[in-house]
Scaffold this motif. Sequence first.
Motif, PDB file in Angstrom:
ATOM      1  N   ILE A 201      -9.689   5.443  -3.223  1.00  0.00           N
ATOM      2  CA  ILE A 201      -9.136   5.269  -1.872  1.00  0.00           C
ATOM      3  C   ILE A 201      -7.607   5.231  -1.922  1.00  0.00           C
ATOM      4  CG2 ILE A 201     -11.090   3.912  -1.013  1.00  0.00           C
ATOM      5  CD1 ILE A 201      -9.293   1.397  -1.514  1.00  0.00           C
ATOM      6  N   ASP A 202      -6.997   5.238  -0.744  1.00  0.00           N
ATOM      7  CA  ASP A 202      -5.592   4.852  -0.620  1.00  0.00           C
ATOM      8  C   ASP A 202      -5.602   3.370  -0.282  1.00  0.00           C
ATOM      9  OD1 ASP A 202      -3.830   7.041  -0.988  1.00  0.00           O
ATOM     10  OD2 ASP A 202      -4.649   7.931   0.849  1.00  0.00           O
ATOM     11  N   ALA A 203      -4.972   2.552  -1.118  1.00  0.00           N
ATOM     12  CA  ALA A 203      -4.968   1.104  -0.868  1.00  0.00           C
ATOM     13  C   ALA A 203      -3.646   0.736  -0.206  1.00  0.00           C
ATOM     14  CB  ALA A 203      -5.142   0.340  -2.173  1.00  0.00           C
ATOM     15  N   MET A 204      -3.707   0.295   1.053  1.00  0.00           N
ATOM     16  CA  MET A 204      -2.503   0.074   1.855  1.00  0.00           C
ATOM     17  C   MET A 204      -2.291  -1.424   2.102  1.00  0.00           C
ATOM     18  SD  MET A 204      -1.729   3.249   2.278  1.00  0.00           S
ATOM     19  CE  MET A 204      -0.399   2.985   3.426  1.00  0.00           C
ATOM     20  N   ASN A 205      -1.013  -1.782   2.178  1.00  0.00           N
ATOM     21  CA  ASN A 205      -0.631  -3.196   2.251  1.00  0.00           C
ATOM     22  C   ASN A 205      -0.300  -3.601   3.689  1.00  0.00           C
ATOM     23  OD1 ASN A 205       0.159  -5.743   1.445  1.00  0.00           O
ATOM     24  ND2 ASN A 205       1.984  -5.065   0.311  1.00  0.00           N
ATOM     25  N   ILE A 206      -0.998  -4.600   4.205  1.00  0.00           N
ATOM     26  CA  ILE A 206      -0.737  -5.098   5.561  1.00  0.00           C
ATOM     27  C   ILE A 206      -0.280  -6.556   5.461  1.00  0.00           C
ATOM     28  CG2 ILE A 206      -3.158  -5.831   5.955  1.00  0.00           C
ATOM     29  CD1 ILE A 206      -2.770  -4.881   8.895  1.00  0.00           C
ATOM     30  N   TYR A 207       0.679  -6.912   6.300  1.00  0.00           N
ATOM     31  CA  TYR A 207       1.224  -8.284   6.250  1.00  0.00           C
ATOM     32  C   TYR A 207       1.136  -8.935   7.619  1.00  0.00           C
ATOM     33  CZ  TYR A 207       4.827 -11.966   6.173  1.00  0.00           C
ATOM     34  OH  TYR A 207       5.511 -13.151   6.289  1.00  0.00           O
ATOM     35  N   GLY A 208       0.897 -10.217   7.603  1.00  0.00           N
ATOM     36  CA  GLY A 208       0.928 -10.955   8.859  1.00  0.00           C
ATOM     37  C   GLY A 208       0.732 -12.424   8.585  1.00  0.00           C
ATOM     38  N   LEU A 209       0.953 -13.228   9.606  1.00  0.00           N
ATOM     39  CA  LEU A 209       0.728 -14.659   9.467  1.00  0.00           C
ATOM     40  C   LEU A 209       0.376 -15.234  10.818  1.00  0.00           C
ATOM     41  CD1 LEU A 209       4.211 -16.326   8.837  1.00  0.00           C
ATOM     42  CD2 LEU A 209       3.910 -13.972   9.477  1.00  0.00           C
ATOM     43  N   THR A 210      -0.497 -16.225  10.786  1.00  0.00           N
ATOM     44  CA  THR A 210      -1.013 -16.815  12.015  1.00  0.00           C
ATOM     45  C   THR A 210       0.096 -17.267  12.946  1.00  0.00           C
ATOM     46  OG1 THR A 210      -2.699 -17.708  10.556  1.00  0.00           O
ATOM     47  CG2 THR A 210      -2.738 -18.468  12.819  1.00  0.00           C
ATOM     48  N   GLU A 211       1.097 -17.943  12.399  1.00  0.00           N
ATOM     49  CA  GLU A 211       2.136 -18.518  13.245  1.00  0.00           C
ATOM     50  C   GLU A 211       2.801 -17.445  14.107  1.00  0.00           C
ATOM     51  OE1 GLU A 211       1.796 -18.971  10.050  1.00  0.00           O
ATOM     52  OE2 GLU A 211       1.857 -21.106   9.565  1.00  0.00           O
ATOM     53  N   ILE A 212       3.024 -16.265  13.522  1.00  0.00           N
ATOM     54  CA  ILE A 212       3.735 -15.214  14.237  1.00  0.00           C
ATOM     55  C   ILE A 212       2.765 -14.387  15.094  1.00  0.00           C
ATOM     56  CG2 ILE A 212       5.122 -13.097  13.903  1.00  0.00           C
ATOM     57  CD1 ILE A 212       6.646 -15.731  13.426  1.00  0.00           C
ATOM     58  N   MET A 213       1.526 -14.215  14.638  1.00  0.00           N
ATOM     59  CA  MET A 213       0.543 -13.437  15.380  1.00  0.00           C
ATOM     60  C   MET A 213      -0.773 -13.353  14.612  1.00  0.00           C
ATOM     61  SD  MET A 213       0.552 -11.960  18.265  1.00  0.00           S
ATOM     62  CE  MET A 213       1.481 -10.717  19.132  1.00  0.00           C
ATOM     63  N   GLY A 214      -0.699 -12.780  13.406  1.00  0.00           N
ATOM     64  CA  GLY A 214      -1.879 -12.479  12.608  1.00  0.00           C
ATOM     65  C   GLY A 214      -1.594 -11.183  11.873  1.00  0.00           C
ATOM     66  N   PRO A 215      -2.604 -10.530  11.287  1.00  0.00           N
ATOM     67  CA  PRO A 215      -2.328  -9.304  10.528  1.00  0.00           C
ATOM     68  C   PRO A 215      -1.737  -8.225  11.427  1.00  0.00           C
ATOM     69  CG  PRO A 215      -4.691  -9.563  10.907  1.00  0.00           C
ATOM     70  CD  PRO A 215      -4.037 -10.844  11.335  1.00  0.00           C
ATOM     71  N   GLY A 216      -0.778  -7.464  10.891  1.00  0.00           N
ATOM     72  CA  GLY A 216      -0.193  -6.388  11.674  1.00  0.00           C
ATOM     73  C   GLY A 216       1.237  -6.679  12.080  1.00  0.00           C
ATOM     74  N   VAL A 217       1.828  -7.732  11.560  1.00  0.00           N
ATOM     75  CA  VAL A 217       3.249  -7.982  11.820  1.00  0.00           C
ATOM     76  C   VAL A 217       4.075  -6.890  11.117  1.00  0.00           C
ATOM     77  CG1 VAL A 217       5.169  -9.579  11.376  1.00  0.00           C
ATOM     78  CG2 VAL A 217       2.956 -10.466  12.146  1.00  0.00           C
ATOM     79  N   ALA A 218       3.614  -6.488   9.939  1.00  0.00           N
ATOM     80  CA  ALA A 218       4.270  -5.409   9.204  1.00  0.00           C
ATOM     81  C   ALA A 218       3.225  -4.630   8.421  1.00  0.00           C
ATOM     82  CB  ALA A 218       5.327  -5.962   8.252  1.00  0.00           C
ATOM     83  N   MET A 219       3.488  -3.340   8.241  1.00  0.00           N
ATOM     84  CA  MET A 219       2.481  -2.481   7.603  1.00  0.00           C
ATOM     85  C   MET A 219       3.108  -1.309   6.889  1.00  0.00           C
ATOM     86  SD  MET A 219      -0.776  -1.970   7.318  1.00  0.00           S
ATOM     87  CE  MET A 219      -1.445  -0.711   6.230  1.00  0.00           C
ATOM     88  N   GLU A 220       2.550  -0.972   5.746  1.00  0.00           N
ATOM     89  CA  GLU A 220       2.989   0.225   5.008  1.00  0.00           C
ATOM     90  C   GLU A 220       2.550   1.483   5.745  1.00  0.00           C
ATOM     91  OE1 GLU A 220       2.736  -0.629   0.245  1.00  0.00           O
ATOM     92  OE2 GLU A 220       0.991   0.129   1.283  1.00  0.00           O
ATOM     93  N   CYS A 221       3.301   2.552   5.557  1.00  0.00           N
ATOM     94  CA  CYS A 221       2.846   3.822   6.117  1.00  0.00           C
ATOM     95  C   CYS A 221       2.333   4.696   4.973  1.00  0.00           C
ATOM     96  CB  CYS A 221       3.972   4.524   6.864  1.00  0.00           C
ATOM     97  SG  CYS A 221       5.389   4.901   5.827  1.00  0.00           S
TER      98      CYS A 221
END
Length: 435
Positions: free
Chosen positions: A228-248
């Motif tokens: 697969i292509d393994a992609m890195n997703i970042y987020g945190l509950t306080e700010i929102m959840g997953p999807g605050v930042a994401m690799e393309c």
Amino acid sequence: MLFNVRQETLPREEIEALQLRRLRNVCERVYANVPFYRKQFEALGVRPADVKSLADVKLLPFSEKQDLRNHYPYGLFAVPKDNIVRLHASSGTTGKAVVLGYTARDLEIWSEIAARSLMAAGVTRSDIVHVAYGYGLFTGGLGAHGGAECIGATVVPASGGASRRQAHLMRDFGATVLCCTPTYALHLWEAGLEVGIDFHDLPLRVGVFGAEPWTEAMRRDMEEKMGIDAMNIYGLTEIMGPGVAMECAASKCGLHVWEDHFLPEIIDPVTGEQLPPGETGELVLTTLTKEGVPLIRFRTRDLTSLDYSPCICGRTHARIARLRGRTDDMLIIRGVNVFPQQIESLLMESEGLTPNYQIIVDRVDNLDTLEVRVEVSDTLFADEIRKLQMLETRLQKNIKEFLGVSTKVRLMEPHSIARSEGKALRIVDNRSKEL
Ligand code: ADP
Ligand code: ZN
């Protein structure tokens, strides 16, 4: 493909103009509605109207997890409770949980940025997205779920647990995308092999992995193991959840922070001073549009750097480097600073080791000790004892050479370290038990 072409490719001047407008607006909202913030602003002698340029963000007070804990549960909410449509709580990896509230508009925005994130990873409406992040108070499951639905993909809300069954579901439903923590992905892959399901034989093509630190070496290992292509997703509950930042998928180099909704800064974690792009420090985020619990200059404790250079994918939003771990995860071993990810990178360079490892810290006769336990592959395990001992010695030498600390490395039998359905437990620090 881009989910929201206009927003994701806004010219820098337009991003900054939008950020300034929204920054002033969020300052006004918290100043008027959250007594905690009004006090913080007053203590620094600053008013929302003092924010005249983006650089003025420096004038504003920081906030941190402890502030949310001190005002548990609802003390930092900025809207009447009737407007809150959902609550989430952080998983409490580092202490008591904190509670966050979302308005209907917050949830819409979250789905949109999660959709942008998944699409940046290469997900389309034709995909079958198997979500094995936990559902519940933890934001992982519902966050990825909302994004996948927003794209119009088919979502399988599997949540964590019953791993062999999940492997069957992935095969039977024809999963093309897997969303979960990187450690749980490895666990699912193993569970699949145990029941004769090899991810290479599935239509699976993308992994959206996050919620815990992992390394480039682990990415290579997972891409090979799973096809697969393994992609890195970042987020945190306080700010929102997953999807605050994401690799393309185009660059796989840095995670785009959705800057129309979050204003990123990097600071020196000790002095609190802003650091220039490229320098590593603590990521600080201000929510620009969030209504339920807006946060000003929230100290994430996550270590990274910012990059404003153009990305080949065409997105104009700044990128953060792969997260180096949390400031709280840093171990101080006999005065030397050590991050688990540094050890992980060294382990992953050796043939025959798996990414299943644990670091045990103890104190013997007032001296800190560090033991690294790492599972070996079945093939290596079948090898001669002498070879295994040589590998142990070599790893100990490498760690000493690169990190400057003496460790005891113990190669472990395959499957002997407990698996996690969410975030892996990498560090067992027995020193704190003495207190
Ligand atoms: P908790 O602080 O209880 O773990 P969350 O579940 O909200 O709360 O987790 C957010 C944290 O998870 C982030 O602050 C960060 O430390 C970590 N994290 C999330 N995504 C990543 C990622 N892609 N790489 C490294 N760490 C991550
Ligand atoms: Zn990009």
